[in-house]
Design a protein around this motif. Structure first.
Motif, PDB file in Angstrom:
ATOM      1  N   ILE A 269       0.871  -1.173   0.000  1.00  0.00           N
ATOM      2  CA  ILE A 269       0.000   0.000   0.000  1.00  0.00           C
ATOM      3  C   ILE A 269       0.911   1.227   0.000  1.00  0.00           C
ATOM      4  O   ILE A 269       1.596   1.492   0.991  1.00  0.00           O
ATOM      5  CB  ILE A 269      -0.937   0.003   1.208  1.00  0.00           C
ATOM      6  N   GLY A 270       0.939   1.961  -1.115  1.00  0.00           N
ATOM      7  CA  GLY A 270       1.880   3.053  -1.259  1.00  0.00           C
ATOM      8  C   GLY A 270       2.973   2.668  -2.231  1.00  0.00           C
ATOM      9  O   GLY A 270       2.887   1.663  -2.960  1.00  0.00           O
ATOM     10  N   ASN A 271       4.019   3.445  -2.302  1.00  0.00           N
ATOM     11  CA  ASN A 271       5.115   3.190  -3.227  1.00  0.00           C
ATOM     12  C   ASN A 271       5.881   1.937  -2.838  1.00  0.00           C
ATOM     13  O   ASN A 271       6.095   1.658  -1.652  1.00  0.00           O
ATOM     14  CB  ASN A 271       6.073   4.381  -3.261  1.00  0.00           C
ATOM     15  N   LEU A 272       6.294   1.176  -3.855  1.00  0.00           N
ATOM     16  CA  LEU A 272       7.117  -0.004  -3.649  1.00  0.00           C
ATOM     17  C   LEU A 272       8.428   0.219  -4.380  1.00  0.00           C
ATOM     18  O   LEU A 272       8.462   0.355  -5.599  1.00  0.00           O
ATOM     19  CB  LEU A 272       6.413  -1.262  -4.190  1.00  0.00           C
ATOM     20  N   GLU A 273       9.497   0.303  -3.635  1.00  0.00           N
ATOM     21  CA  GLU A 273      10.809   0.541  -4.225  1.00  0.00           C
ATOM     22  C   GLU A 273      11.641  -0.727  -4.107  1.00  0.00           C
ATOM     23  O   GLU A 273      11.757  -1.301  -3.016  1.00  0.00           O
ATOM     24  CB  GLU A 273      11.510   1.702  -3.508  1.00  0.00           C
ATOM     25  N   VAL A 274      12.198  -1.162  -5.245  1.00  0.00           N
ATOM     26  CA  VAL A 274      13.049  -2.354  -5.283  1.00  0.00           C
ATOM     27  C   VAL A 274      14.433  -1.914  -5.707  1.00  0.00           C
ATOM     28  O   VAL A 274      14.609  -1.384  -6.817  1.00  0.00           O
ATOM     29  CB  VAL A 274      12.481  -3.408  -6.255  1.00  0.00           C
ATOM     30  N   SER A 275      15.425  -2.103  -4.844  1.00  0.00           N
ATOM     31  CA  SER A 275      16.779  -1.650  -5.162  1.00  0.00           C
ATOM     32  C   SER A 275      17.596  -2.716  -5.875  1.00  0.00           C
ATOM     33  O   SER A 275      18.616  -2.413  -6.490  1.00  0.00           O
ATOM     34  CB  SER A 275      17.500  -1.219  -3.875  1.00  0.00           C
ATOM     35  N   GLY A 276      17.126  -3.952  -5.847  1.00  0.00           N
ATOM     36  CA  GLY A 276      17.828  -5.031  -6.540  1.00  0.00           C
ATOM     37  C   GLY A 276      16.966  -5.620  -7.633  1.00  0.00           C
ATOM     38  O   GLY A 276      16.006  -5.010  -8.101  1.00  0.00           O
ATOM     39  N   ASN A 277      17.300  -6.807  -8.073  1.00  0.00           N
ATOM     40  CA  ASN A 277      16.524  -7.473  -9.110  1.00  0.00           C
ATOM     41  C   ASN A 277      15.186  -7.952  -8.551  1.00  0.00           C
ATOM     42  O   ASN A 277      15.086  -8.390  -7.411  1.00  0.00           O
ATOM     43  CB  ASN A 277      17.291  -8.662  -9.680  1.00  0.00           C
ATOM     44  N   ALA A 278      14.141  -7.879  -9.377  1.00  0.00           N
ATOM     45  CA  ALA A 278      12.826  -8.411  -9.032  1.00  0.00           C
ATOM     46  C   ALA A 278      12.452  -9.445 -10.076  1.00  0.00           C
ATOM     47  O   ALA A 278      12.435  -9.144 -11.286  1.00  0.00           O
ATOM     48  CB  ALA A 278      11.785  -7.294  -8.985  1.00  0.00           C
ATOM     49  N   PHE A 279      12.200 -10.671  -9.676  1.00  0.00           N
ATOM     50  CA  PHE A 279      11.899 -11.752 -10.596  1.00  0.00           C
ATOM     51  C   PHE A 279      10.404 -12.049 -10.533  1.00  0.00           C
ATOM     52  O   PHE A 279       9.848 -12.308  -9.474  1.00  0.00           O
ATOM     53  CB  PHE A 279      12.700 -13.008 -10.246  1.00  0.00           C
ATOM     54  N   VAL A 280       9.734 -12.004 -11.708  1.00  0.00           N
ATOM     55  CA  VAL A 280       8.313 -12.286 -11.811  1.00  0.00           C
ATOM     56  C   VAL A 280       8.151 -13.554 -12.635  1.00  0.00           C
ATOM     57  O   VAL A 280       8.550 -13.600 -13.812  1.00  0.00           O
ATOM     58  CB  VAL A 280       7.556 -11.116 -12.476  1.00  0.00           C
ATOM     59  N   ASN A 281       7.578 -14.594 -12.051  1.00  0.00           N
ATOM     60  CA  ASN A 281       7.493 -15.890 -12.717  1.00  0.00           C
ATOM     61  C   ASN A 281       6.241 -16.047 -13.585  1.00  0.00           C
ATOM     62  O   ASN A 281       6.254 -16.785 -14.564  1.00  0.00           O
ATOM     63  CB  ASN A 281       7.513 -17.017 -11.683  1.00  0.00           C
ATOM     64  N   PHE A 282       5.144 -15.348 -13.234  1.00  0.00           N
ATOM     65  CA  PHE A 282       3.893 -15.613 -13.922  1.00  0.00           C
ATOM     66  C   PHE A 282       3.324 -14.403 -14.657  1.00  0.00           C
ATOM     67  O   PHE A 282       2.240 -14.466 -15.215  1.00  0.00           O
ATOM     68  CB  PHE A 282       2.843 -16.120 -12.922  1.00  0.00           C
ATOM     69  N   GLY A 283       3.981 -13.281 -14.582  1.00  0.00           N
ATOM     70  CA  GLY A 283       3.479 -12.111 -15.274  1.00  0.00           C
ATOM     71  C   GLY A 283       3.355 -10.925 -14.345  1.00  0.00           C
ATOM     72  O   GLY A 283       3.424 -11.058 -13.127  1.00  0.00           O
ATOM     73  N   LEU A 284       3.162  -9.745 -14.933  1.00  0.00           N
ATOM     74  CA  LEU A 284       3.057  -8.511 -14.176  1.00  0.00           C
ATOM     75  C   LEU A 284       1.810  -7.774 -14.631  1.00  0.00           C
ATOM     76  O   LEU A 284       1.642  -7.483 -15.818  1.00  0.00           O
ATOM     77  CB  LEU A 284       4.302  -7.640 -14.393  1.00  0.00           C
ATOM     78  N   VAL A 285       0.916  -7.476 -13.684  1.00  0.00           N
ATOM     79  CA  VAL A 285      -0.323  -6.792 -14.000  1.00  0.00           C
ATOM     80  C   VAL A 285      -0.297  -5.424 -13.345  1.00  0.00           C
ATOM     81  O   VAL A 285      -0.042  -5.311 -12.138  1.00  0.00           O
ATOM     82  CB  VAL A 285      -1.555  -7.592 -13.524  1.00  0.00           C
ATOM     83  N   VAL A 286      -0.569  -4.358 -14.099  1.00  0.00           N
ATOM     84  CA  VAL A 286      -0.627  -3.000 -13.575  1.00  0.00           C
ATOM     85  C   VAL A 286      -2.069  -2.524 -13.698  1.00  0.00           C
ATOM     86  O   VAL A 286      -2.585  -2.384 -14.821  1.00  0.00           O
ATOM     87  CB  VAL A 286       0.313  -2.050 -14.342  1.00  0.00           C
ATOM     88  N   ASN A 287      -2.741  -2.294 -12.571  1.00  0.00           N
ATOM     89  CA  ASN A 287      -4.115  -1.822 -12.565  1.00  0.00           C
ATOM     90  C   ASN A 287      -4.135  -0.324 -12.301  1.00  0.00           C
ATOM     91  O   ASN A 287      -3.566   0.167 -11.323  1.00  0.00           O
ATOM     92  CB  ASN A 287      -4.935  -2.546 -11.493  1.00  0.00           C
ATOM     93  N   GLU A 288      -4.834   0.403 -13.162  1.00  0.00           N
ATOM     94  CA  GLU A 288      -4.880   1.856 -13.002  1.00  0.00           C
ATOM     95  C   GLU A 288      -5.793   2.263 -11.862  1.00  0.00           C
ATOM     96  O   GLU A 288      -5.459   3.124 -11.066  1.00  0.00           O
ATOM     97  CB  GLU A 288      -5.354   2.500 -14.310  1.00  0.00           C
ATOM     98  N   GLY A 289      -6.939   1.652 -11.740  1.00  0.00           N
ATOM     99  CA  GLY A 289      -7.885   2.021 -10.710  1.00  0.00           C
ATOM    100  C   GLY A 289      -8.306   3.465 -10.854  1.00  0.00           C
ATOM    101  O   GLY A 289      -8.587   3.947 -11.944  1.00  0.00           O
ATOM    102  N   SER A 290      -8.367   4.187  -9.772  1.00  0.00           N
ATOM    103  CA  SER A 290      -8.759   5.608  -9.793  1.00  0.00           C
ATOM    104  C   SER A 290      -7.581   6.529 -10.022  1.00  0.00           C
ATOM    105  O   SER A 290      -7.740   7.742 -10.132  1.00  0.00           O
ATOM    106  CB  SER A 290      -9.447   5.972  -8.475  1.00  0.00           C
ATOM    107  N   ASN A 291      -6.369   5.993 -10.096  1.00  0.00           N
ATOM    108  CA  ASN A 291      -5.179   6.812 -10.280  1.00  0.00           C
ATOM    109  C   ASN A 291      -4.493   6.408 -11.588  1.00  0.00           C
ATOM    110  O   ASN A 291      -4.660   5.299 -12.092  1.00  0.00           O
ATOM    111  CB  ASN A 291      -4.214   6.648  -9.106  1.00  0.00           C
TER     112      ASN A 291
END
Length: 297
Positions: A269-291
């Motif tokens: 909830i809020g910003n998510l900051e990743v300083s290293g590698n992030a591995f996604v095995n099944f896909g990445l979904v970006v929902n716009e919602g109200s923003n």
């Protein structure tokens, strides 16, 4: 000559008998009494070593002037009993030297004056006392201090004032469940706000730290708080959801949720900051919602 006897009679009754021999004796008649008047003494010893008298101001007195005063009972398995008034006009034993049990029995309260110490051990190894300043002490001067309850399935309680004039349990060593129960908040350090001690928990196997839910209300249970000078962070568990919150308050459900873990996965909830590698095995979904939602590389 040896064995001569002198008897003194009064009214036909033998009052005193003097017997000469290797064990010279003066015998008072079988129905007579030796009476020493008030403030007069029965004096024993060549130098008035023991004086026994009744003083009209102080009562009966045994006054020893030489060496130790020994009160001795040579009868097998019999006692020496110290008695006095029981506070109601009768007589009762206060101290008994029990010759059959080989013990000293105290039947009334033993009251120690301020700063007078009750000591045990041949080298004053244990001391119990109350000082004039108001504090009470149990002081062990040798080896370990062991507090032990041998009664089956019974407990040891550590009690203190409850803040309202009564007393309450703070720590219970539960002998039936073999557990230690802390019934009040615990602080590790020199004060409530200055923790200078590390809490180290060592467990074996599958044991560890368990925080149970509140049996009365499972919606506000199982929190682990990290308090700093300006804010408090809470790890918060309700049902099957584990929540991470900032700006929390002790003894409150407040705080802003920043992350959530449940059976559906992990939510930020809020910003998510990743300083290293992030591995996604099944896909990445970006929902716009109200923003507005952007995906940038």
């Amino acid at each position: 000559t040896s064995g001569d006897t002198l008897k003194i009679f009064a009214g036909g009754q033998e009052m005193i008998k003097f017997v000469e021999g290797s064990d010279d004796r003066v015998t008072i008649g079988s129905t007579s009494h030796l009476v020493v008047q008030d403030n007069k003494a029965l004096i024993l010893g060549g130098s008035d070593d023991v004086v026994i008298k009744h003083d009209t101001s102080n009562g009966g007195i045994i006054d020893n002037h030489t060496n130790d005063l020994i009160i001795q009972n040579d009868a097998t398995d019999k006692d020496i009993i110290l008695k006095t008034d029981d506070g109601s006009g009768g007589m009762t034993a206060y101290i008994t030297l029990d010759g059959s049990a080989g013990s000293t029995k105290i039947a009334k309260n033993l009251e120690m004056a301020d700063d007078v110490r009750l000591r045990a051990g041949s080298s004053d190894d244990l001391e119990i006392y109350h000082e004039g300043g108001g504090n009470s002490f149990i002081v062990n001067n040798e080896e370990h201090l062991i507090i032990q309850n041998n009664e089956n399935d019974h407990d040891i309680y550590l009690k203190c004032d409850n803040g309202s004039g009564g007393t309450t349990n703070y720590i219970t060593l539960d002998g039936s469940s073999a557990t230690t129960i802390h019934q009040r908040p615990a602080f590790f350090g020199t004060s409530f706000t200055s923790a200078t001690t590390t809490l180290h928990v060592s467990s074996s196997g599958v044991n560890g730290i368990l925080i149970d839910e509140d049996g009365a209300d499972n919606t506000i249970s199982s929190r682990l708080l990290f308090r700093e000078q300006d804010t408090t962070i809470a790890l918060y568990n309700t049902g099957d959801t584990f929540s991470f919150r900032t700006g929390a308050t002790v003894n409150s459900t407040s705080g802003t949720e920043r992350a959530r873990i449940n059976t559906s996965g992990i939510s930020a909830i809020g910003n998510l900051e990743v300083s290293g590698n992030a591995f996604v095995n099944f896909g990445l979904v970006v929902n716009e919602g109200s923003n507005d939602a952007d995906f940038r590389v």
